[in-house]
Design a protein around this motif. Structure first.
Motif, PDB file in Angstrom:
ATOM      1  N   LEU A   1       0.819  -1.213   0.000  1.00 28.27           N
ATOM      2  CA  LEU A   1       0.000   0.000   0.000  1.00 28.27           C
ATOM      3  C   LEU A   1       0.849   1.257   0.000  1.00 28.27           C
ATOM      4  CD1 LEU A   1      -2.699   1.483   0.182  1.00 28.27           C
ATOM      5  CD2 LEU A   1      -2.594   1.194   2.683  1.00 28.27           C
ATOM      6  N   SER A   2       1.779   1.357   0.935  1.00 34.07           N
ATOM      7  CA  SER A   2       2.510   2.611   1.129  1.00 34.07           C
ATOM      8  C   SER A   2       3.732   2.757   0.231  1.00 34.07           C
ATOM      9  CB  SER A   2       2.957   2.727   2.590  1.00 34.07           C
ATOM     10  OG  SER A   2       3.860   1.680   2.914  1.00 34.07           O
ATOM     11  N   GLY A   3       4.296   1.625  -0.230  1.00 33.46           N
ATOM     12  CA  GLY A   3       5.494   1.682  -1.056  1.00 33.46           C
ATOM     13  C   GLY A   3       6.783   1.789  -0.271  1.00 33.46           C
ATOM     14  N   VAL A   4       6.709   1.844   1.064  1.00 30.52           N
ATOM     15  CA  VAL A   4       7.921   1.838   1.886  1.00 30.52           C
ATOM     16  C   VAL A   4       8.153   0.409   2.388  1.00 30.52           C
ATOM     17  CG1 VAL A   4       7.630   4.249   2.539  1.00 30.52           C
ATOM     18  CG2 VAL A   4       6.651   2.467   3.998  1.00 30.52           C
ATOM     19  N   TYR A   5       9.244   0.206   3.113  1.00 27.18           N
ATOM     20  CA  TYR A   5       9.551  -1.130   3.610  1.00 27.18           C
ATOM     21  C   TYR A   5       8.477  -1.612   4.589  1.00 27.18           C
ATOM     22  CZ  TYR A   5      14.218  -0.563   1.621  1.00 27.18           C
ATOM     23  OH  TYR A   5      15.271  -0.376   0.757  1.00 27.18           O
ATOM     24  N   ASN A   6       8.306  -2.943   4.666  1.00 29.55           N
ATOM     25  CA  ASN A   6       7.262  -3.504   5.510  1.00 29.55           C
ATOM     26  C   ASN A   6       7.775  -3.874   6.902  1.00 29.55           C
ATOM     27  OD1 ASN A   6       8.626  -5.966   5.183  1.00 29.55           O
ATOM     28  ND2 ASN A   6       7.299  -6.614   3.504  1.00 29.55           N
TER      29      ASN A   6
ATOM     30  N   PHE B   1      -6.584   8.530  13.120  1.00 34.90           N
ATOM     31  CA  PHE B   1      -6.746   7.915  11.794  1.00 34.90           C
ATOM     32  C   PHE B   1      -8.066   7.155  11.687  1.00 34.90           C
ATOM     33  CE2 PHE B   1      -6.015   4.609   8.583  1.00 34.90           C
ATOM     34  CZ  PHE B   1      -5.627   5.394   7.514  1.00 34.90           C
ATOM     35  N   LYS B   2      -8.541   6.591  12.790  1.00 39.77           N
ATOM     36  CA  LYS B   2      -9.801   5.848  12.755  1.00 39.77           C
ATOM     37  C   LYS B   2     -10.946   6.748  12.293  1.00 39.77           C
ATOM     38  CE  LYS B   2     -12.728   2.811  15.562  1.00 39.77           C
ATOM     39  NZ  LYS B   2     -13.998   3.477  15.215  1.00 39.77           N
ATOM     40  N   GLN B   3     -10.898   8.015  12.675  1.00 31.66           N
ATOM     41  CA  GLN B   3     -11.958   8.938  12.258  1.00 31.66           C
ATOM     42  C   GLN B   3     -11.968   9.137  10.743  1.00 31.66           C
ATOM     43  OE1 GLN B   3     -11.701  12.603  14.458  1.00 31.66           O
ATOM     44  NE2 GLN B   3     -11.674  11.583  16.465  1.00 31.66           N
ATOM     45  N   ILE B   4     -10.777   9.082  10.133  1.00 29.34           N
ATOM     46  CA  ILE B   4     -10.712   9.211   8.672  1.00 29.34           C
ATOM     47  C   ILE B   4     -11.436   8.041   8.018  1.00 29.34           C
ATOM     48  CG2 ILE B   4      -9.175   9.284   6.679  1.00 29.34           C
ATOM     49  CD1 ILE B   4      -7.085  10.572   8.457  1.00 29.34           C
ATOM     50  N   ASN B   5     -11.138   6.835   8.484  1.00 34.79           N
ATOM     51  CA  ASN B   5     -11.813   5.657   7.932  1.00 34.79           C
ATOM     52  C   ASN B   5     -13.312   5.707   8.191  1.00 34.79           C
ATOM     53  OD1 ASN B   5      -9.556   4.394   6.809  1.00 34.79           O
ATOM     54  ND2 ASN B   5      -9.042   3.350   8.708  1.00 34.79           N
TER      55      ASN B   5
ATOM     56  N   HIS C   1     -14.738   9.036   6.148  1.00 36.84           N
ATOM     57  CA  HIS C   1     -14.495   9.156   4.708  1.00 36.84           C
ATOM     58  C   HIS C   1     -14.378   7.808   3.986  1.00 36.84           C
ATOM     59  CE1 HIS C   1     -13.667  13.486   5.216  1.00 36.84           C
ATOM     60  NE2 HIS C   1     -13.019  13.129   6.318  1.00 36.84           N
ATOM     61  N   GLY C   2     -14.240   6.748   4.730  1.00 36.52           N
ATOM     62  CA  GLY C   2     -14.125   5.428   4.109  1.00 36.52           C
ATOM     63  C   GLY C   2     -12.677   4.961   4.048  1.00 36.52           C
ATOM     64  N   HIS C   3     -12.512   3.647   3.903  1.00 37.65           N
ATOM     65  CA  HIS C   3     -11.173   3.062   3.931  1.00 37.65           C
ATOM     66  C   HIS C   3     -10.351   3.406   2.692  1.00 37.65           C
ATOM     67  CE1 HIS C   3     -13.026   0.682   7.146  1.00 37.65           C
ATOM     68  NE2 HIS C   3     -11.792   0.477   7.561  1.00 37.65           N
ATOM     69  N   LEU C   4     -10.993   3.656   1.562  1.00 41.47           N
ATOM     70  CA  LEU C   4     -10.233   4.038   0.367  1.00 41.47           C
ATOM     71  C   LEU C   4      -9.536   5.381   0.586  1.00 41.47           C
ATOM     72  CD1 LEU C   4     -12.601   2.984  -2.565  1.00 41.47           C
ATOM     73  CD2 LEU C   4     -10.521   1.858  -1.774  1.00 41.47           C
ATOM     74  N   VAL C   5     -10.250   6.316   1.211  1.00 41.40           N
ATOM     75  CA  VAL C   5      -9.636   7.609   1.532  1.00 41.40           C
ATOM     76  C   VAL C   5      -8.523   7.405   2.554  1.00 41.40           C
ATOM     77  CG1 VAL C   5     -10.020   9.877   2.565  1.00 41.40           C
ATOM     78  CG2 VAL C   5     -11.694   8.933   0.962  1.00 41.40           C
TER      79      VAL C   5
ATOM     80  N   ILE D   1      -2.606   7.230   3.793  1.00 42.62           N
ATOM     81  CA  ILE D   1      -1.401   6.485   4.165  1.00 42.62           C
ATOM     82  C   ILE D   1      -0.339   6.608   3.072  1.00 42.62           C
ATOM     83  CG2 ILE D   1      -0.478   4.150   4.460  1.00 42.62           C
ATOM     84  CD1 ILE D   1      -2.962   3.492   6.095  1.00 42.62           C
ATOM     85  N   LYS D   2      -0.752   6.480   1.816  1.00 44.23           N
ATOM     86  CA  LYS D   2       0.192   6.590   0.703  1.00 44.23           C
ATOM     87  C   LYS D   2       0.874   7.957   0.689  1.00 44.23           C
ATOM     88  CE  LYS D   2      -2.307   3.482  -2.448  1.00 44.23           C
ATOM     89  NZ  LYS D   2      -3.059   3.402  -3.720  1.00 44.23           N
ATOM     90  N   GLN D   3       0.086   9.016   0.856  1.00 38.97           N
ATOM     91  CA  GLN D   3       0.654  10.361   0.764  1.00 38.97           C
ATOM     92  C   GLN D   3       1.512  10.699   1.982  1.00 38.97           C
ATOM     93  OE1 GLN D   3      -1.721  13.538  -0.892  1.00 38.97           O
ATOM     94  NE2 GLN D   3      -3.271  12.103  -1.620  1.00 38.97           N
ATOM     95  N   VAL D   4       1.129  10.216   3.140  1.00 37.08           N
ATOM     96  CA  VAL D   4       1.960  10.435   4.329  1.00 37.08           C
ATOM     97  C   VAL D   4       3.289   9.695   4.164  1.00 37.08           C
ATOM     98  CG1 VAL D   4       2.182   9.998   6.802  1.00 37.08           C
ATOM     99  CG2 VAL D   4       0.036  10.886   5.884  1.00 37.08           C
ATOM    100  N   ALA D   5       3.243   8.469   3.652  1.00 35.87           N
ATOM    101  CA  ALA D   5       4.477   7.705   3.417  1.00 35.87           C
ATOM    102  C   ALA D   5       5.389   8.447   2.450  1.00 35.87           C
ATOM    103  CB  ALA D   5       4.140   6.320   2.870  1.00 35.87           C
ATOM    104  N   GLN D   6       4.809   9.007   1.396  1.00 32.08           N
ATOM    105  CA  GLN D   6       5.603   9.759   0.428  1.00 32.08           C
ATOM    106  C   GLN D   6       6.230  10.989   1.068  1.00 32.08           C
ATOM    107  OE1 GLN D   6       3.394  11.008  -3.014  1.00 32.08           O
ATOM    108  NE2 GLN D   6       5.172  11.854  -4.053  1.00 32.08           N
ATOM    109  N   LEU D   7       5.465  11.677   1.916  1.00 33.03           N
ATOM    110  CA  LEU D   7       5.989  12.870   2.580  1.00 33.03           C
ATOM    111  C   LEU D   7       7.152  12.503   3.500  1.00 33.03           C
ATOM    112  CD1 LEU D   7       3.971  15.771   4.098  1.00 33.03           C
ATOM    113  CD2 LEU D   7       5.663  14.629   5.515  1.00 33.03           C
ATOM    114  N   ILE D   8       7.006  11.417   4.231  1.00 36.88           N
ATOM    115  CA  ILE D   8       8.088  10.994   5.131  1.00 36.88           C
ATOM    116  C   ILE D   8       9.335  10.657   4.327  1.00 36.88           C
ATOM    117  CG2 ILE D   8       8.808   9.218   6.770  1.00 36.88           C
ATOM    118  CD1 ILE D   8       5.882   9.017   7.665  1.00 36.88           C
TER     119      ILE D   8
END
Length: 250
Positions: A71-76, A108-112, A115-119, A124-131
């Protein structure tokens, strides 16, 4: 008898010549067969080397895939465990400090839920990219530790340096709008930092426990902040950043 002898010798010589010619022909065939076989072996060896190279590359790609969070593209997390063990051993041997940072997206639970799990996945993807944009040294690595939580392993980094890096990431995320398919979100994160020269009996659990204690303090203090273990380092580092107006590279 004297008359027959020349004919006998001539016949013997002719026979030897014919046998020699036949033997030479057979020998040429053997040489040709050997050359053909050698050529085939070279061809097969070349094809085998290509196959081995392709297999090596496929194994390398497979190994990379087993290290990366889809999902995030960073190491697991699995690679995190192995890498932290390796860095603790290296830092202990070289008597250098290694830092661990745990970062958790706030609420983060409030986001899910809202707004739903897709959001949530997009966040998560964009936060990973920012980090990743802030982790610039080749030896430093970013991991998705689990759910909405990330981890940084920072070799040869002091506790103050780890706190400063985490604070840069926190400030950048707070100032960044996360664009999703349906909405624009403003996120924050809490972070816990720990750094030390590993002792003889230090292990992954020790480093994770101390970083997790610092993360818990950050959440308990209201979230959207960076804490460390021991606690005073965070306050000193953040105060210094506020005075200078910037956070220096660790």
């Amino acid at each position: 008898m004297a008359i027959v002898l020349p004919y006998f010798l001539a016949g013997l010589l002719l026979g030897c010549l014919l046998v020699g010619l036949a033997a030479a022909r057979v020998l040429r065939r053997w040489h040709q067969a050997a050359a053909d076989l050698e050529s085939q072996l070279r061809s097969h060896s070349f094809e085998l080397q290509i196959a081995l190279d392709e297999l090596t590359e496929a194994n390398r790609q497979l190994e990379i895939q087993t290290q990366i969070d889809a999902l995030s593209g960073v190491y697991n997390r699995a690679y995190f465990d192995r890498q932290l063990t390796a860095e603790l051993k290296r830092s202990r041997r070289e008597q250098r400090t290694v830092a661990l940072v745990l970062l958790d997206i706030d609420h983060f639970k409030q986001i899910n839920d809202n707004h739903g799990h897709l959001v949530g996945d997009q966040a998560i993807k964009q936060v990973a990219q920012l980090i990743r944009q802030h982790v610039k040294r080749p030896a430093d690595k970013v991991f998705r530790y689990g759910g909405e939580e990330f981890a940084l392993i920072l070799p040869n980094t002091s506790l103050a340096g780890a706190v400063q890096l985490a604070e840069r990431i926190r400030q950048q995320l707070t100032a960044t709008c996360i664009n999703t398919a349906d909405d624009t979100l403003t996120l924050s994160l809490s972070a816990g930092c720990y750094a030390a020269i590993p002792a003889k009996d230090s292990d992954n659990d020790e480093f994770i426990a101390f970083a997790d204690k610092a993360l818990y303090r950050a959440k308990a203090a209201g979230r959207d902040q960076v804490h460390s273990y021991p606690a005073p380092v965070a306050a000193v580092a953040v105060a210094a950043a506020a005075v200078t107006g910037e956070i220096n590279e660790h």
